[in-house]
Design a protein around this motif. Sequence first.
Motif, PDB file in Angstrom:
ATOM      1  N   PHE A 191      49.491 -21.064  -6.406  1.00  0.00           N
ATOM      2  CA  PHE A 191      48.559 -20.210  -7.130  1.00  0.00           C
ATOM      3  C   PHE A 191      47.451 -19.701  -6.204  1.00  0.00           C
ATOM      4  O   PHE A 191      47.051 -18.527  -6.258  1.00  0.00           O
ATOM      5  CB  PHE A 191      47.945 -20.968  -8.314  1.00  0.00           C
ATOM      6  CG  PHE A 191      48.821 -20.980  -9.535  1.00  0.00           C
ATOM      7  CD1 PHE A 191      48.707 -19.990 -10.501  1.00  0.00           C
ATOM      8  CD2 PHE A 191      49.772 -21.970  -9.712  1.00  0.00           C
ATOM      9  CE1 PHE A 191      49.520 -19.995 -11.630  1.00  0.00           C
ATOM     10  CE2 PHE A 191      50.591 -21.991 -10.830  1.00  0.00           C
ATOM     11  CZ  PHE A 191      50.468 -20.994 -11.800  1.00  0.00           C
ATOM     12  N   THR A 216      43.137 -21.994 -12.867  1.00  0.00           N
ATOM     13  CA  THR A 216      44.321 -21.155 -13.115  1.00  0.00           C
ATOM     14  C   THR A 216      45.582 -22.016 -13.163  1.00  0.00           C
ATOM     15  O   THR A 216      46.444 -21.848 -14.031  1.00  0.00           O
ATOM     16  CB  THR A 216      44.463 -20.081 -12.025  1.00  0.00           C
ATOM     17  OG1 THR A 216      43.268 -19.305 -11.962  1.00  0.00           O
ATOM     18  CG2 THR A 216      45.642 -19.163 -12.326  1.00  0.00           C
ATOM     19  N   PHE A 257      48.035 -22.979 -16.344  1.00  0.00           N
ATOM     20  CA  PHE A 257      49.497 -22.873 -16.242  1.00  0.00           C
ATOM     21  C   PHE A 257      50.171 -24.136 -16.784  1.00  0.00           C
ATOM     22  O   PHE A 257      51.135 -24.068 -17.547  1.00  0.00           O
ATOM     23  CB  PHE A 257      49.887 -22.627 -14.780  1.00  0.00           C
ATOM     24  CG  PHE A 257      51.307 -22.967 -14.439  1.00  0.00           C
ATOM     25  CD1 PHE A 257      52.350 -22.140 -14.809  1.00  0.00           C
ATOM     26  CD2 PHE A 257      51.603 -24.130 -13.721  1.00  0.00           C
ATOM     27  CE1 PHE A 257      53.666 -22.458 -14.477  1.00  0.00           C
ATOM     28  CE2 PHE A 257      52.908 -24.464 -13.386  1.00  0.00           C
ATOM     29  CZ  PHE A 257      53.943 -23.624 -13.772  1.00  0.00           C
ATOM     30  N   GLU A 302      52.877 -18.202  -6.783  1.00  0.00           N
ATOM     31  CA  GLU A 302      53.361 -18.974  -7.930  1.00  0.00           C
ATOM     32  C   GLU A 302      54.548 -18.324  -8.639  1.00  0.00           C
ATOM     33  O   GLU A 302      55.391 -19.000  -9.234  1.00  0.00           O
ATOM     34  CB  GLU A 302      52.223 -19.203  -8.933  1.00  0.00           C
ATOM     35  CG  GLU A 302      51.776 -17.975  -9.718  1.00  0.00           C
ATOM     36  CD  GLU A 302      50.765 -17.123  -8.989  1.00  0.00           C
ATOM     37  OE1 GLU A 302      50.178 -16.227  -9.635  1.00  0.00           O
ATOM     38  OE2 GLU A 302      50.545 -17.349  -7.777  1.00  0.00           O
ATOM     39  N   ASN A 303      54.661 -16.981  -8.577  1.00  0.00           N
ATOM     40  CA  ASN A 303      55.736 -16.286  -9.279  1.00  0.00           C
ATOM     41  C   ASN A 303      56.915 -15.937  -8.370  1.00  0.00           C
ATOM     42  O   ASN A 303      57.864 -15.301  -8.824  1.00  0.00           O
ATOM     43  CB  ASN A 303      55.194 -15.012  -9.933  1.00  0.00           C
ATOM     44  CG  ASN A 303      54.259 -15.329 -11.085  1.00  0.00           C
ATOM     45  OD1 ASN A 303      54.501 -16.241 -11.870  1.00  0.00           O
ATOM     46  ND2 ASN A 303      53.159 -14.587 -11.169  1.00  0.00           N
TER      47      ASN A 303
END
Length: 484
Positions: A22, A81, A85, A27-28
């Motif tokens: 993150f 953040t 999540f 993260e994606n």
Amino acid sequence: MNARNVPLLCDYYEYTMSNGYFENNLENRIVYFDIFFRRIPDNGGYVIAAGLEQFIDYVRNLRFSDSDINFMRSKKVFGETFLNFLKNFRFTGDVWALPEGTPVFPGEPIVTIRARAAEAQILETFSLLTINYQTLIATKANRIVRAAGDRSVLEFGSRRAQGTDAAILGARAAYIAGCEGTACTVADKLYGIPSSGTMAHSWVQMFDSEYEAFKAFCELYPDNTILLVDTYDTLNSGIPNAIRVFKEALAEDRNRKIGIRLDSGDFSFLTKKARKMLDAAGLTDCKIVVSNALDEWLIRDLIEQGACIDVFGVGDNLITSHSDPVLNGVYKIVAIEGQDGAIIPKIKISENIEKITIPHFKKVYRLYGEDGKAIADQICVYDEIIDDSKPLTLFNPKATWKRKKLVKFRAKELMIPVFKNGKLVYQPPSLANIRRYCSEQLETLCDEVKRFSNPREYCVDMSEKLWNVRKRLLDSVHEQRIFS
């Protein structure tokens, strides 16, 4: 078992890495992880994949409570953040796996996970825990079952298991691999594994005489009576008293199921004597059960010595895989996806050759000959298809000059889709069907691969395309070392 949600049963560094993704806007990023192992326990020829059902339950039910989030916040290292999540965590990725009961070999993916980096990373610990343990116990149990031949093996290990889950899931794995039942009652309730039991020495010692103890037990459980005959003197007391009680209490019962159990002594000598005594008394249908410190080697020796044994009860050597108690399964990244969706293979290099990973998103084919026996496995890149109507050249990655041409064969893709976009697309079969499938798959292996000592190494081949990908990555790393 009931669905488990144990989100903090996870190595701490999985969270620090996920939090770091993150912090670095990774993260994606879509990643691919393989679960595989490098070495077969007990120097055997194969392992038996198990634990997928519990892995599925974990992934489906993984949630973080407010208490979990508050604990993580108290560590003062995780960003909000990332914590948010976790609070809203749902698995959204894809999973492929080998069906439980499949014989598998070093280097082959048992499970492949495709997901966002922050999701995939935190699945590592529990995934390895459940796959490694049940695969280990299924493999050990099958060695013991094969040693016993046409004699029954029962799992007796609960009291020596290393924890509650080990007792229950060990019984499950042992049943998949061929054990006919368990002493673990809750495994019967949860999974339908036939549970059974007789008596302990304490039962016999509670009565004024061995004869009275046996008689009371027969009267209580006339339909299935197994008497423990080694509390005092097996040949001079235990077996004679058992014979007396069987003839008195159950003489008229033609549907009786009777037996004696030995838990100590020289099983070869004692069971031969016991069989003669029982047969001379007309109790030819009386079974002989033995238990205590058994493993595949002792069972094989007892059978070779002509021991008269119908059932083996195996405890700690099975439930802990005492002779080799760890399956060294690992969870390694093998590819990532670029911004354009292209799959970019990744490799781990090591001074230890066996630790160099096989990169890329992969699939596994098993190749069968005309006799139905497995010839070899081929690990391929995900988009390769083996057409078994055409000849195939096996490309030996250990000796590239060796090629073997197959003409008449059948190819079967082994890995199956389990999750798609976070949705379960696979219905786990019943335990009875997993057990049946395991038995059928083991029949396809040649006897040489199933030897206990120095088994023949089963051929696990990389496709030429995959081998070239791996070689290119290795060469690239080598060039970087030279010019850095």
